[in-house]
Design an enzyme around this catalytic site. Structure first.
Site, PDB file in Angstrom:
ATOM      1  N   GLU A  44      -4.063  -0.745 -15.786  1.00 40.33           N
ATOM      2  CA  GLU A  44      -2.803  -1.473 -15.532  1.00 40.33           C
ATOM      3  C   GLU A  44      -1.593  -0.732 -16.085  1.00 40.33           C
ATOM      4  O   GLU A  44      -0.660  -1.343 -16.599  1.00 40.33           O
ATOM      5  CB  GLU A  44      -2.859  -2.893 -16.123  1.00 40.33           C
ATOM      6  CG  GLU A  44      -3.613  -3.874 -15.306  1.00 40.33           C
ATOM      7  CD  GLU A  44      -3.398  -3.695 -13.830  1.00 40.33           C
ATOM      8  OE1 GLU A  44      -2.252  -3.394 -13.426  1.00 40.33           O
ATOM      9  OE2 GLU A  44      -4.369  -3.826 -13.079  1.00 40.33           O
TER      10      GLU A  44
HETATM   11  C1  LIG Z   1     -12.826   0.754 -15.811  1.00 46.30           C
HETATM   12  C2  LIG Z   1     -11.631   1.066 -15.002  1.00 46.30           C
HETATM   13  C3  LIG Z   1     -11.209   0.161 -14.044  1.00 46.30           C
HETATM   14  C4  LIG Z   1     -10.101   0.462 -13.248  1.00 46.30           C
HETATM   15  N1  LIG Z   1      -9.734  -0.413 -12.238  1.00 46.30           N
HETATM   16  C5  LIG Z   1      -8.786  -0.027 -11.349  1.00 46.30           C
HETATM   17  C6  LIG Z   1      -8.521  -0.811 -10.175  1.00 46.30           C
HETATM   18  O1  LIG Z   1      -9.116  -1.872  -9.956  1.00 46.30           O
HETATM   19  N2  LIG Z   1      -7.598  -0.359  -9.298  1.00 46.30           N
HETATM   20  C7  LIG Z   1      -6.912   0.802  -9.494  1.00 46.30           C
HETATM   21  O2  LIG Z   1      -6.095   1.157  -8.660  1.00 46.30           O
HETATM   22  N3  LIG Z   1      -7.140   1.584 -10.593  1.00 46.30           N
HETATM   23  C8  LIG Z   1      -8.060   1.188 -11.520  1.00 46.30           C
HETATM   24  N4  LIG Z   1      -8.327   1.970 -12.623  1.00 46.30           N
HETATM   25  C9  LIG Z   1      -7.563   3.186 -12.816  1.00 46.30           C
HETATM   26  C10 LIG Z   1      -6.563   3.098 -13.964  1.00 46.30           C
HETATM   27  O3  LIG Z   1      -5.509   2.236 -13.639  1.00 46.30           O
HETATM   28  C11 LIG Z   1      -6.106   4.522 -14.276  1.00 46.30           C
HETATM   29  O4  LIG Z   1      -7.199   5.178 -14.893  1.00 46.30           O
HETATM   30  C12 LIG Z   1      -4.870   4.559 -15.169  1.00 46.30           C
HETATM   31  O5  LIG Z   1      -3.749   4.074 -14.474  1.00 46.30           O
HETATM   32  C13 LIG Z   1      -4.553   5.970 -15.682  1.00 46.30           C
HETATM   33  O6  LIG Z   1      -4.610   6.914 -14.680  1.00 46.30           O
HETATM   34  P1  LIG Z   1      -5.488   8.246 -14.909  1.00 46.30           P
HETATM   35  O7  LIG Z   1      -6.847   7.796 -15.319  1.00 46.30           O
HETATM   36  O8  LIG Z   1      -5.386   9.087 -13.703  1.00 46.30           O
HETATM   37  O9  LIG Z   1      -4.824   8.950 -16.153  1.00 46.30           O
HETATM   38  P2  LIG Z   1      -3.585   9.955 -16.100  1.00 46.30           P
HETATM   39  O10 LIG Z   1      -2.517   9.402 -15.251  1.00 46.30           O
HETATM   40  O11 LIG Z   1      -4.104  11.313 -15.791  1.00 46.30           O
HETATM   41  O12 LIG Z   1      -3.100   9.894 -17.614  1.00 46.30           O
HETATM   42  C14 LIG Z   1      -3.717  10.655 -18.669  1.00 46.30           C
HETATM   43  C15 LIG Z   1      -2.846  10.524 -19.918  1.00 46.30           C
HETATM   44  O13 LIG Z   1      -1.558  11.085 -19.660  1.00 46.30           O
HETATM   45  C16 LIG Z   1      -0.536  10.132 -19.879  1.00 46.30           C
HETATM   46  N5  LIG Z   1       0.512  10.307 -18.860  1.00 46.30           N
HETATM   47  C17 LIG Z   1       0.356  10.452 -17.533  1.00 46.30           C
HETATM   48  N6  LIG Z   1       1.552  10.577 -16.937  1.00 46.30           N
HETATM   49  C18 LIG Z   1       2.487  10.475 -17.889  1.00 46.30           C
HETATM   50  C19 LIG Z   1       3.905  10.514 -17.897  1.00 46.30           C
HETATM   51  N7  LIG Z   1       4.616  10.646 -16.793  1.00 46.30           N
HETATM   52  N8  LIG Z   1       4.534  10.402 -19.090  1.00 46.30           N
HETATM   53  C20 LIG Z   1       3.840  10.228 -20.222  1.00 46.30           C
HETATM   54  N9  LIG Z   1       2.500  10.178 -20.275  1.00 46.30           N
HETATM   55  C21 LIG Z   1       1.822  10.300 -19.120  1.00 46.30           C
HETATM   56  C22 LIG Z   1      -1.199   8.772 -19.775  1.00 46.30           C
HETATM   57  O14 LIG Z   1      -0.518   7.789 -20.544  1.00 46.30           O
HETATM   58  C23 LIG Z   1      -2.595   9.078 -20.323  1.00 46.30           C
HETATM   59  O15 LIG Z   1      -2.594   8.976 -21.720  1.00 46.30           O
HETATM   60  C24 LIG Z   1      -9.399   1.672 -13.445  1.00 46.30           C
HETATM   61  C25 LIG Z   1      -9.836   2.570 -14.435  1.00 46.30           C
HETATM   62  C26 LIG Z   1     -10.941   2.290 -15.180  1.00 46.30           C
HETATM   63  C27 LIG Z   1     -11.404   3.326 -16.180  1.00 46.30           C
END
Ligand SMILES: Cc1cc2nc3c(=O)[nH]c(=O)nc-3n(C[C@H](O)[C@H](O)[C@H](O)COP(=O)(O)OP(=O)(O)OC[C@H]3O[C@@H](n4cnc5c(N)ncnc54)[C@H](O)[C@@H]3O)c2cc1C
Length: 482
Positions: free
Chosen positions: A308
């Site tokens: 989220e």
């Molecule tokens: C169990 C689980 C359930 C999930 N359920 C859903 C779902 O139902 N629907 C859905 O759509 N998604 C879902 N997700 C996905 C989840 O919302 C994402 O994993 C999350 O938004 C982070 O994206 P990412 O994993 O690609 O991390 P990244 O975006 O790669 O982030 C990695 C790190 O970098 C930081 N970061 C990234 N960009 C920036 C920035 N611009 N400035 C500062 N810091 C930054 C982040 O804060 C984080 O610490 C789920 C994930 C999990 C693990």
């Protein structure tokens, strides 16, 4: 989303079955290359002559993405209509059912949505999280929800609600972990009373007698109660936004809710994890085993700081979008709400000291917020954002102090009422025998502990932020090593 933005036909065919649980639902934003950066998504939509759209793309980490508990799954999918602008502004939202739904509500053919993998997770094993391919055979159709290119606006309605709910997961997990820990601490006998430490024949005592265990328990208790009240206040704002006496009152509470949303999400999920970890500590080695439930709570709650919108993204939202709302007037409204409680607390002699301490923290938070705003508008923009998460922590701490003091102002007169009904009896004896008296006394202790032991650390954190240390920005990437 369908209720607020759907067409009459969409409401007719989807709402009832989704609300009564016949059909499940998901939210489909994340892709391998588009996590926090939702605007980078590559799923496409192409309009068909019949008004439907052909959807093609891959989503990952979709909660409840595939399951056989419900006869259909309705996926709200973010995708870019071919030729739409790049970035978040070009994104549209589509209703994409697993089985097509005919206009009379009956189920049609399979809609070419295939589960391509199940994520192997650290926790929440009961939640099906999976990767989905839409239109691998070119046969996946969706219905536009809302207007073309305005999908993010619609999706944000669900995301804001989900952020508040995820914050509740943090608070609820902490609450469960605390209760497990406190019950265990009453039953587990280890060591002797500190005052009888040299008496070899002194009996073992339950670990709840030891000051260090009591410290852990009271810290957990204070966070659990503070977070619970913050959640209640957030939900109160939701109600008031709907039923306020006029538009002014509705907008006042909407503003507070908007400001509090990233704090409820981040603060409660980070503290939720910490409280679960502290609970595990109370169990000692047993807590680290699967025989006791706390290790599961610790694993399960960890995701709440990530999904989220990660907590880092929430802190940026607080700094960049929420604090500047109405030129800072919403933040001042929040400060005004805290001041109301401080004034209320000053009418009780036992709470004046705590009220004064909280006032000091509120004043400093005001200064810090002005400082953050100025830094964010200056050439030191990156330094400001490097402190966005620590800033969110401090505002969250002050809100905890507020909530605990508020609870104490309610508890104090109630406790006095009980004590006055039993003149001549020792306060301690009444508290031992009367569950309500014990509860009210506990509220005073939580406020006392938090405001005297945690809030001074918050003042130090505020000083540290105001130093504008730029090390985080300055360090060359090579110097991180690794
Ligand atoms: C169990 C689980 C359930 C999930 N359920 C859903 C779902 O139902 N629907 C859905 O759509 N998604 C879902 N997700 C996905 C989840 O919302 C994402 O994993 C999350 O938004 C982070 O994206 P990412 O994993 O690609 O991390 P990244 O975006 O790669 O982030 C990695 C790190 O970098 C930081 N970061 C990234 N960009 C920036 C920035 N611009 N400035 C500062 N810091 C930054 C982040 O804060 C984080 O610490 C789920 C994930 C999990 C693990």
């Amino acid at each position: 989303m369908i209720q607020n933005f759907g067409s009459d036909t969409q409401k007719k065919i989807f709402l009832e079955k989704m609300i009564n649980g016949t059909w499940g639902g998901t939210m489909d934003l994340t892709e391998p290359g588009a996590g926090s950066d939702v605007g980078a998504l590559t799923t496409t939509a192409e309009k068909n002559p019949d008004g439907t759209y052909t959807i093609t793309g891959n989503k990952i980490f979709i909660t409840g993405g595939e399951q056989d508990l419900t006869e259909n799954i309705i996926h709200p999918v973010l995708a870019r209509i071919k030729g739409a602008p790049e970035g978040a502004k070009g994104i549209s939202l589509f209703i994409v059912p697993k089985y097509w739904v005919n206009e009379d509500g009956s189920l049609g053919e399979f809609n070419d949505i295939v589960c391509t993998g199940i994520e192997k997770k650290m926790g929440i094993s009961g939640s099906a999280t999976c990767s989905l391919t839409f239109g691998g055979q070119g046969k996946c159709r969706g219905l536009l929800l809302g207007e073309e290119h305005k999908g993010m606006r619609v999706m944000f309605q669900m995301m804001n609600e989900a952020r508040i709910l995820v914050g509740s997961i943090g608070a609820i997990s902490a609450s469960a972990a605390y209760l497990y820990a406190v019950n265990y601490a009453r039953d587990r006998y280890q060591g002797r009373d500190l005052e009888k430490i040299f008496e070899t024949d002194a009996p073992q005592v339950p670990i709840i007698h030891h000051p260090d265990v009591r410290r852990m328990l009271l810290k957990m208790k204070a966070y659990v109660e503070g977070m619970r009240s913050l959640q209640y206040f957030g939900y109160y704002c939701i109600e008031k936004e709907k039923i306020g006496k006029d538009d002014k009152e509705k907008s006042y509470y909407k503003g507070l809710l908007d400001l509090l949303t990233p704090i409820m999400k981040s603060y409660c999920t980070d503290r939720g994890f910490e409280v679960c970890s502290e609970a595990l500590q109370v169990f000692g080695g047993y807590g680290y085993t699967r025989e006791y439930p706390v290790e599961q709570l610790l694993r399960d709650v960890r995701i709440a700081s990530i999904y989220e919108g990660t907590n880092g993204i929430q802190a940026m939202d607080l700094l960049a979008r929420k604090l500047p709302m109405k030129e800072g007037a919403i933040f001042l409204n929040l400060m005004g709400e805290i001041e109301k409680t401080i004034n209320m607390a000053r009418s009780f002699t036992v709470l004046t000291g705590l009220a004064d301490r909280l006032k000091k923290a509120v004043d400093k938070l005001g200064l810090l917020t002005g400082h953050m705003g100025k830094t964010a508008m200056s050439a030191d923009l990156k330094v400001a954002f490097a402190h966005a998460s620590p800033y969110l922590e401090t505002i969250g701490d002050v809100i905890m102090g507020w909530m605990l003091l508020w609870r104490a102002t309610v508890a104090e007169p109630k406790l006095q009422e009980i004590l006055e009904k039993q003149p001549g009896k020792e306060r301690e004896t009444i508290i031992q025998k009367n569950k309500n008296a014990a509860f009210y006394q506990g509220q005073l202790n939580s406020a006392d502990y938090f405001i005297k032991s945690v809030l001074p650390i918050t003042l130090g954190k505020m000083e540290a932020i105001m130093e504008n240390c730029s090390a985080v920005v300055d360090i060359p990437e090579e110097s991180f090593g690794g």
